[in-house]
Write a protein that holds these residues in place. Structure first.
Motif, PDB file in Angstrom:
ATOM      1  N   GLY A 149       0.816  -1.216   0.000  1.00  0.00           N
ATOM      2  CA  GLY A 149       0.000   0.000   0.000  1.00  0.00           C
ATOM      3  C   GLY A 149       0.845   1.259   0.000  1.00  0.00           C
ATOM      4  N   TYR A 150       1.878   1.303   0.845  1.00  0.00           N
ATOM      5  CA  TYR A 150       2.733   2.497   0.886  1.00  0.00           C
ATOM      6  C   TYR A 150       3.588   2.615  -0.384  1.00  0.00           C
ATOM      7  N   ARG A 161       1.359   4.175  -2.878  1.00  0.00           N
ATOM      8  CA  ARG A 161       1.219   5.617  -2.604  1.00  0.00           C
ATOM      9  C   ARG A 161       2.450   6.390  -3.079  1.00  0.00           C
ATOM     10  N   ALA A 164      -4.630   2.059  -3.051  1.00  0.00           N
ATOM     11  CA  ALA A 164      -3.497   2.075  -2.122  1.00  0.00           C
ATOM     12  C   ALA A 164      -3.984   2.320  -0.703  1.00  0.00           C
ATOM     13  N   SER A 165      -4.939   3.229  -0.521  1.00  0.00           N
ATOM     14  CA  SER A 165      -5.495   3.516   0.812  1.00  0.00           C
ATOM     15  C   SER A 165      -6.226   2.301   1.365  1.00  0.00           C
ATOM     16  N   SER A 166      -6.946   1.606   0.499  1.00  0.00           N
ATOM     17  CA  SER A 166      -7.664   0.402   0.944  1.00  0.00           C
ATOM     18  C   SER A 166      -6.686  -0.684   1.389  1.00  0.00           C
ATOM     19  N   VAL A 167      -5.598  -0.842   0.654  1.00  0.00           N
ATOM     20  CA  VAL A 167      -4.587  -1.848   1.012  1.00  0.00           C
ATOM     21  C   VAL A 167      -3.926  -1.479   2.335  1.00  0.00           C
ATOM     22  N   VAL A 168      -3.640  -0.183   2.540  1.00  0.00           N
ATOM     23  CA  VAL A 168      -3.017   0.263   3.792  1.00  0.00           C
ATOM     24  C   VAL A 168      -3.978   0.026   4.963  1.00  0.00           C
TER      25      VAL A 168
END
Length: 195
Positions: free
Chosen positions: A114-115, A118, A127-131
């Motif tokens: 995720g990061y 980003r 990416a926000s959902s994965v984080v």
């Protein structure tokens, strides 16, 4: 020595085992060989069983310690803690180890992914959902690891209580044998041998 409590019915079997051990001791057994009929052994055993309360009083302090250890091991709080799934149940033990490890590994992978997304500035929404999923799995790992450690600690405490109970029981039986039964048998041996 404090006032010894009466011998409880559930402890009579331990008394009888200690009596059998004492009757099998070399000095008693060799003295009883002088009676070929075997009646002396029966008389001595019956007399000791009849005087069990007085004999057990010689090990009163150890008996009180044993009773206290047994009460501590059987109180409702200890019984409830034994129901907690821990190392005794293989499924719970496996889950207690695997869930935190798998959750932590998945959290690390998702957070790194995720990061990285980003940083690459591509698709910020996925990416926000994965984080978020990574942090959720990290939370699951921490909570399950905490529960696993707590269950392990409770299991260790229960085993320690059981060990303390066994030690208290052994101390009482040894004191009963050394200070109660053997001296009693030696004192009453001549009477038992008298026809």
């Amino acid at each position: 020595m404090t006032s010894a409590p009466d011998l409880r019915p559930e402890d009579r079997a331990d008394f009888e085992r200690a009596l059998s051990l004492a009757l099998g001791a070399d000095d008693i057994r060799s003295a009883l060989r002088d009676d070929p009929t075997g009646r002396a052994t029966v008389r001595l055993r019956d007399r000791a069983l009849g005087d069990a309360e007085a004999i057990a009083a010689a090990a009163g302090d150890e008996y009180l310690a044993f009773l206290a250890a047994r009460d501590a091991a059987t109180n409702p709080e200890a019984a409830a803690s034994r129901r907690i799934p821990a190392a005794g149940n293989t499924l719970w033990a496996a889950l207690a180890v695997l869930v935190p490890l798998v959750s932590a590994a998945a959290a690390v992978i998702l957070l790194l992914t995720g990061y990285a997304l980003r940083l690459a500035d591509t698709a910020t929404r996925p990416a926000s959902s994965v984080v978020k999923a990574g942090w959720l799995l990290a939370l699951v790992a921490v909570v399950t690891a905490g529960f696993s450690l707590w269950a392990l600690l409770r299991t260790a405490l229960n085993q320690r209580t059981g060990t303390s109970l066994n030690q208290a029981r052994e101390h009482w039986q040894q004191a009963l044998l050394e200070r109660g039964i053997r001296p009693y048998l030696r004192r009453h041996l001549p009477e038992a041998l008298t026809p």
